[in-house]
Write a protein that holds these residues in place. Structure first.
Motif, mmCIF file in Angstrom:
data_model
loop_
_atom_site.group_PDB
_atom_site.id
_atom_site.type_symbol
_atom_site.label_atom_id
_atom_site.label_comp_id
_atom_site.label_asym_id
_atom_site.label_seq_id
_atom_site.Cartn_x
_atom_site.Cartn_y
_atom_site.Cartn_z
ATOM 1 N N ILE A 47 -36.440 6.125 24.108
ATOM 2 C CA ILE A 47 -36.255 7.394 24.798
ATOM 3 C C ILE A 47 -34.819 7.843 24.607
ATOM 4 O O ILE A 47 -33.885 7.150 25.022
ATOM 5 N N ASP A 48 -34.630 8.986 23.974
ATOM 6 C CA ASP A 48 -33.296 9.492 23.677
ATOM 7 C C ASP A 48 -33.047 10.761 24.481
ATOM 8 O O ASP A 48 -33.670 11.793 24.239
ATOM 9 N N ALA A 49 -32.123 10.672 25.427
ATOM 10 C CA ALA A 49 -31.828 11.824 26.281
ATOM 11 C C ALA A 49 -31.254 12.983 25.470
ATOM 12 O O ALA A 49 -31.426 14.151 25.838
ATOM 13 N N GLN A 50 -30.580 12.685 24.354
ATOM 14 C CA GLN A 50 -30.038 13.762 23.529
ATOM 15 C C GLN A 50 -31.145 14.586 22.886
ATOM 16 O O GLN A 50 -31.043 15.807 22.778
ATOM 17 N N LYS A 51 -32.218 13.905 22.450
ATOM 18 C CA LYS A 51 -33.348 14.626 21.854
ATOM 19 C C LYS A 51 -33.932 15.629 22.843
ATOM 20 O O LYS A 51 -34.245 16.770 22.486
ATOM 21 N N ILE A 52 -34.093 15.181 24.091
ATOM 22 C CA ILE A 52 -34.636 16.071 25.120
ATOM 23 C C ILE A 52 -33.651 17.192 25.407
ATOM 24 O O ILE A 52 -34.022 18.366 25.527
ATOM 25 N N PHE A 53 -32.367 16.820 25.493
ATOM 26 C CA PHE A 53 -31.315 17.797 25.777
ATOM 27 C C PHE A 53 -31.267 18.878 24.702
ATOM 28 O O PHE A 53 -31.262 20.080 24.989
#
Length: 270
Positions: free
Chosen positions: A123-129
């Protein structure tokens, strides 16, 4: 206490290193926040002697100098402790697929620890961001958490900030629809680690991205003269390409994945 709905722990982590070359560079600091199913969190941070000099430009970036880590343990000396802290957990972070996960896997492979990703969601918070609000970690922290990020580029500060950002993202975007590449509405963000993993890493075969999955779920090369060709087809028609990769300056993880495909393909042909 956190608000994520978990079926297994998630280990959020951040790495500071001597540089960005997965094959040649080494970890100098790693911080891991383990989010548990019961809502609790545990965090551990290790400073590590990389056994090679830290380039000045890297020290300026993260604030860790040779003098700071000369008496710290090597990665080999703490590898089993770090490995156990990740045990049984999915992985989370901010832009972790670019460097953090590949470098961590490479360090483990150097000391003969198989940090297998097959059973782990990423899970990559940057991808969602970037999908929902294209910006950077300090901006994300301010936007989602209404806080200024103190000590940015220290592993622990970035790790804690990333964890808080992801929690805020899940609360903000769960069920929110956006347009896909075909103009159709879909809701990418859910409080579900499998759904978040699909945003982050579902098409990767190896961590360096030398091989990916096509739309049919088949492994294809993602570089060089064989780009977009099936890996199995290349291995069948040009077996010397496998030897070239094995002898080349590729990450150990890439070589491992290519070998797994080669062995699987050979078994199927029997």
């Amino acid at each position: 206490m956190h608000s994520l709905k978990l079926k297994k722990p998630v280990a959020f982590f951040d790495i500071e290193s001597t540089g960005t070359n997965v094959v040649k560079d080494r970890i100098v600091e790693i911080s891991v926040l383990r989010a548990l199913v019961n809502g609790e969190t545990n965090i551990k941070t290790w400073r590590i002697n990389p056994t090679i000099p830290i380039p000045p430009e890297s020290s300026v970036f993260h604030g860790i100098y040779d003098e700071d880590i000369k008496d710290k343990p090597t990665f080999k000396e703490v590898a089993h402790d770090i490995f156990r802290f990740f045990e049984g957990a999915d992985l989370g972070g901010f832009n972790v697929l670019r460097l953090d996960i590949p470098l961590l896997v490479e360090e483990f492979l150097r000391v003969d620890l198989d940090f297998n990703l097959d059973s782990r969601k990423i899970i990559d918070a940057q991808k969602i961001f970037h999908l929902m609000e294209p910006r950077s970690l300090p901006a994300a922290y301010k936007f989602y958490c209404q806080k200024e990020l103190e000590n940015a580029h220290s592993a622990e500060a970035d790790t804690v900030a990333t964890f808080e950002v992801l929690c805020a993202q899940v609360e903000r975007y769960s069920g929110v629809a956006i347009k896909d590449e075909n103009g159709k509405d879909y809701t990418p963000v859910h409080n579900d680690m499998q759904k978040l993993h699909e945003i982050t890493a579902h098409k990767l075969v190896d961590l360096a991205g030398r091989m990916v999955l096509n739309d049919k779920g088949q492994e294809i090369f993602n570089f060089g003269k064989h780009k977009d060709r099936l890996v199995t087809e290349v291995l069948d028609k040009e077996p010397a390409f496998y030897d070239w990769v094995m002898k080349g300056d590729f990450p150990l993880d890439t070589k491992r994945k290519l070998t797994e495909i080669k062995l699987r393909n050979s078994f199927r042909r029997r």
